[in-house]
Enzyme design. Sequence first.
Site, PDB file in Angstrom:
ATOM      1  N   GLY A 114       0.810  -1.230   0.000  1.00 14.40           N
ATOM      2  CA  GLY A 114       0.000   0.000   0.000  1.00 14.40           C
ATOM      3  C   GLY A 114       0.837   1.270   0.000  1.00 14.40           C
ATOM      4  O   GLY A 114       0.538   2.218   0.741  1.00 14.40           O
ATOM      5  N   ASN A 170       2.030   5.110 -11.986  1.00 15.44           N
ATOM      6  CA  ASN A 170       1.603   3.786 -11.552  1.00 15.44           C
ATOM      7  C   ASN A 170       0.139   3.799 -11.135  1.00 15.44           C
ATOM      8  O   ASN A 170      -0.206   4.266 -10.056  1.00 15.44           O
ATOM      9  CB  ASN A 170       2.484   3.326 -10.388  1.00 15.44           C
ATOM     10  CG  ASN A 170       2.004   2.007  -9.819  1.00 15.44           C
ATOM     11  OD1 ASN A 170       1.319   1.242 -10.496  1.00 15.44           O
ATOM     12  ND2 ASN A 170       2.341   1.750  -8.572  1.00 15.44           N
ATOM     13  N   SER A 173      -1.662  -0.480  -9.051  1.00 18.04           N
ATOM     14  CA  SER A 173      -1.641  -1.125  -7.742  1.00 18.04           C
ATOM     15  C   SER A 173      -3.037  -1.410  -7.201  1.00 18.04           C
ATOM     16  O   SER A 173      -3.877  -0.512  -7.135  1.00 18.04           O
ATOM     17  CB  SER A 173      -0.876  -0.260  -6.737  1.00 18.04           C
ATOM     18  OG  SER A 173      -0.946  -0.864  -5.467  1.00 18.04           O
TER      19      SER A 173
END
Length: 251
Positions: A114, A170, A173
């Site tokens: 995370g 990104n 995730s």
Amino acid sequence: MINLEDIGLKFLHYFDPENAHGLSIQALKLGLAPLHGGPVTSPRLTTSIGGIALANPVGLAAGYDKNAQALSPLSKAGFSFLEVGAATPLPQAGNPKPRLFRLLQDHAVINRFGFNNQGIEAIARRLAQTSTSIPRGLNLGANKDSADRANDFGDVLNVAAPHIDFATVNISSPNTEKLRDLQGKAALEDLLGRIKATNAKLVRPIPIFLKIAPDLTDAEIQDIADLALACRTVCDHLHQHDIGPRRATLF
Ligand SMILES: Cc1cc2nc3c(=O)[nH]c(=O)nc-3n(C[C@H](O)[C@H](O)[C@H](O)COP(=O)(O)O)c2cc1C
């Protein structure tokens, strides 16, 4: 015959996976890990991605040296490039532990970190203090509690840009709630537009890559590719391998 690598791996497996990860970074910093000396190369391995010349096609993925603590030793480990981060504007602790799990039979791990990281100020300081002989990039992330996540990517890029050769947006995730929503058409168009504008204003604009999830449908991938093409210049699809995250060079 048992080699040093096997002994090191056996030793690390005595520890909880996240502590082992941290210990391996410390070992690199202390010069305890056997290193190749520079990037592995041969005329058959040299390549170029997004205008960046590489000695071979294998680089270190984001998430290992999140805080840019072991750039020097890692640049001697055989890789042709390093990607540090993900970095978020503010430091953040990430998800509750345990959050890294070994899959011994598969020689793999499950990661639910995370975006734990020390924040872009600390990371950029280390990048500025360490020169490397191979290209290095930064994985851009957004703070979990941010009111404007799209803005976070640009903020991180602005701070780090003088010290990196490329950056990766990104949005792949699964460990930050709703981050993958940025892969939706409207949100992605807004995000890419903003990143492109930030990059264009830099003294030295850098190649920006987009990292998307590996489990999108063909239609979703098509939408993202169309957007990337519309928003830019080059769009090379780089399949790391069949199941790895996919990337497109954007601008
Ligand atoms: C512990 C761990 C942390 C990771 N952290 C990040 C991250 O911060 N940002 C990111 O884009 N990917 C992150 N990843 C994903 C890797 O960069 C890579 O894309 C993924 O492991 C797939 O590549 P592989 O199949 O070669 O392992 C992480 C992976 C692991 C195992």
